[in-house]
Design a protein around this motif. Structure first.
Motif, mmCIF file in Angstrom:
data_model
loop_
_atom_site.group_PDB
_atom_site.id
_atom_site.type_symbol
_atom_site.label_atom_id
_atom_site.label_comp_id
_atom_site.label_asym_id
_atom_site.label_seq_id
_atom_site.Cartn_x
_atom_site.Cartn_y
_atom_site.Cartn_z
ATOM 1 N N HIS A 106 6.781 11.134 -13.221
ATOM 2 C CA HIS A 106 6.442 9.720 -13.393
ATOM 3 C C HIS A 106 7.683 8.828 -13.312
ATOM 4 C CE1 HIS A 106 7.828 10.309 -17.515
ATOM 5 N NE2 HIS A 106 7.907 9.009 -17.584
ATOM 6 N N TRP A 109 9.247 6.458 -10.288
ATOM 7 C CA TRP A 109 8.815 5.080 -10.047
ATOM 8 C C TRP A 109 9.513 4.148 -11.031
ATOM 9 C CZ3 TRP A 109 5.713 3.789 -6.021
ATOM 10 C CH2 TRP A 109 5.026 4.821 -5.393
ATOM 11 N N GLU A 120 10.637 1.360 -16.776
ATOM 12 C CA GLU A 120 10.018 2.645 -16.473
ATOM 13 C C GLU A 120 8.572 2.646 -16.931
ATOM 14 O OE1 GLU A 120 12.230 5.889 -18.096
ATOM 15 O OE2 GLU A 120 14.076 5.304 -17.083
ATOM 16 N N ALA A 121 7.791 3.524 -16.332
ATOM 17 C CA ALA A 121 6.399 3.684 -16.740
ATOM 18 C C ALA A 121 6.344 4.224 -18.161
ATOM 19 C CB ALA A 121 5.682 4.634 -15.791
ATOM 20 N N TYR A 137 -3.876 8.626 -16.581
ATOM 21 C CA TYR A 137 -2.418 8.776 -16.509
ATOM 22 C C TYR A 137 -2.037 9.838 -15.468
ATOM 23 C CZ TYR A 137 2.343 9.764 -18.290
ATOM 24 O OH TYR A 137 3.693 9.953 -18.415
ATOM 25 N N TRP A 153 -2.624 6.904 -12.440
ATOM 26 C CA TRP A 153 -2.100 5.573 -12.738
ATOM 27 C C TRP A 153 -0.802 5.664 -13.537
ATOM 28 C CZ3 TRP A 153 -4.340 0.873 -11.393
ATOM 29 C CH2 TRP A 153 -5.602 0.948 -10.801
ATOM 30 N N LEU A 154 0.041 4.670 -13.340
ATOM 31 C CA LEU A 154 1.209 4.450 -14.186
ATOM 32 C C LEU A 154 1.170 3.007 -14.666
ATOM 33 C CD1 LEU A 154 4.039 6.263 -12.194
ATOM 34 C CD2 LEU A 154 2.879 7.055 -14.267
ATOM 35 N N ALA A 155 1.632 2.792 -15.891
ATOM 36 C CA ALA A 155 1.669 1.456 -16.495
ATOM 37 C C ALA A 155 3.098 1.137 -16.907
ATOM 38 C CB ALA A 155 0.746 1.404 -17.704
ATOM 39 N N PHE A 156 3.528 -0.069 -16.590
ATOM 40 C CA PHE A 156 4.867 -0.562 -16.930
ATOM 41 C C PHE A 156 4.681 -1.781 -17.825
ATOM 42 C CE2 PHE A 156 4.953 1.457 -12.842
ATOM 43 C CZ PHE A 156 6.149 2.150 -12.769
#
Length: 186
Positions: A106, A109, A120-121, A137, A153-156
């Motif tokens: 992860h 990204w 970062e995520a 995730y 998915w990734l969340a920032f």
């Protein structure tokens, strides 16, 4: 007069013509720009037939892009308000088209803002409220065997005042990167 070389776009396969003295290429078909390790005229024929850019610049999600042998697809992204947090979500997918297992992380990204700060995520165990049923995730580290795909998915979490410049993916040795310019799409 510099020699003109016929090349193939590493993303969409379109035919390209480029001046041999340049390291920069633009594909008019898919819109991606490429920064090469060396000038085209310094490459051998095999390198020209299978371009592996140092940096790929893209403004368009929804296309498979090869970065250092990694096939990656940014499906979509969005900036959303979740509670009091401003969150940049990305949905991504990998496909292992090689004959060897590949490791994906992860932290490959990163978000850059216009002032140079990076983000970062966040992980699902530290921010479980961001990864719900519809946003699964991606995971911290995954190994894909040949022929396997991985999607998630990734969340920032971003400061409310941050002005996002780009989303960057990096892979390989030597390091290769993919940059999605997103400032005009927020």
């Amino acid at each position: 007069m510099p020699a003109i070389f016929s090349l193939i776009c590493p993303t969409c396969g379109a035919s390209l013509q480029a001046d041999g003295t340049t390291r920069n290429i633009l594909c008019e078909h898919c819109g991606n720009k490429y920064l090469l390790d060396q000038k085209i005229e310094q490459m051998n024929e095999a390198e020209r037939e299978h371009l592996s850019p140092t940096v790929t610049y893209s403004n368009k999600p929804g296309q498979w892009i090869k970065v250092a042998g990694v096939d990656v697809l940014l499906h979509k992204f969005s900036v959303e308000k979740v509670g009091k947090e401003r969150v940049f979500f990305i949905e991504i997918e990998y496909e292992n088209k090689t004959s060897d297992p590949l490791k994906y992380r992860h932290d490959q990204w990163i978000i850059y803002d216009k002032t140079g700060y990076t983000y970062e995520a966040v992980k699902d165990f530290s921010h479980p409220h961001l990864y719900k049923k519809e946003k699964i995730y991606l995971g911290m580290t995954r190994v894909l065997n040949p022929g396997m795909r991985l999607r998630g998915w990734l969340a920032f979490v971003l400061p409310s005042e941050s002005d996002i410049e780009c989303l960057q993916f990096s892979a390989g040795t030597p390091l290769k990167t993919l940059e999605f310019r997103i400032t005009d799409q927020q």
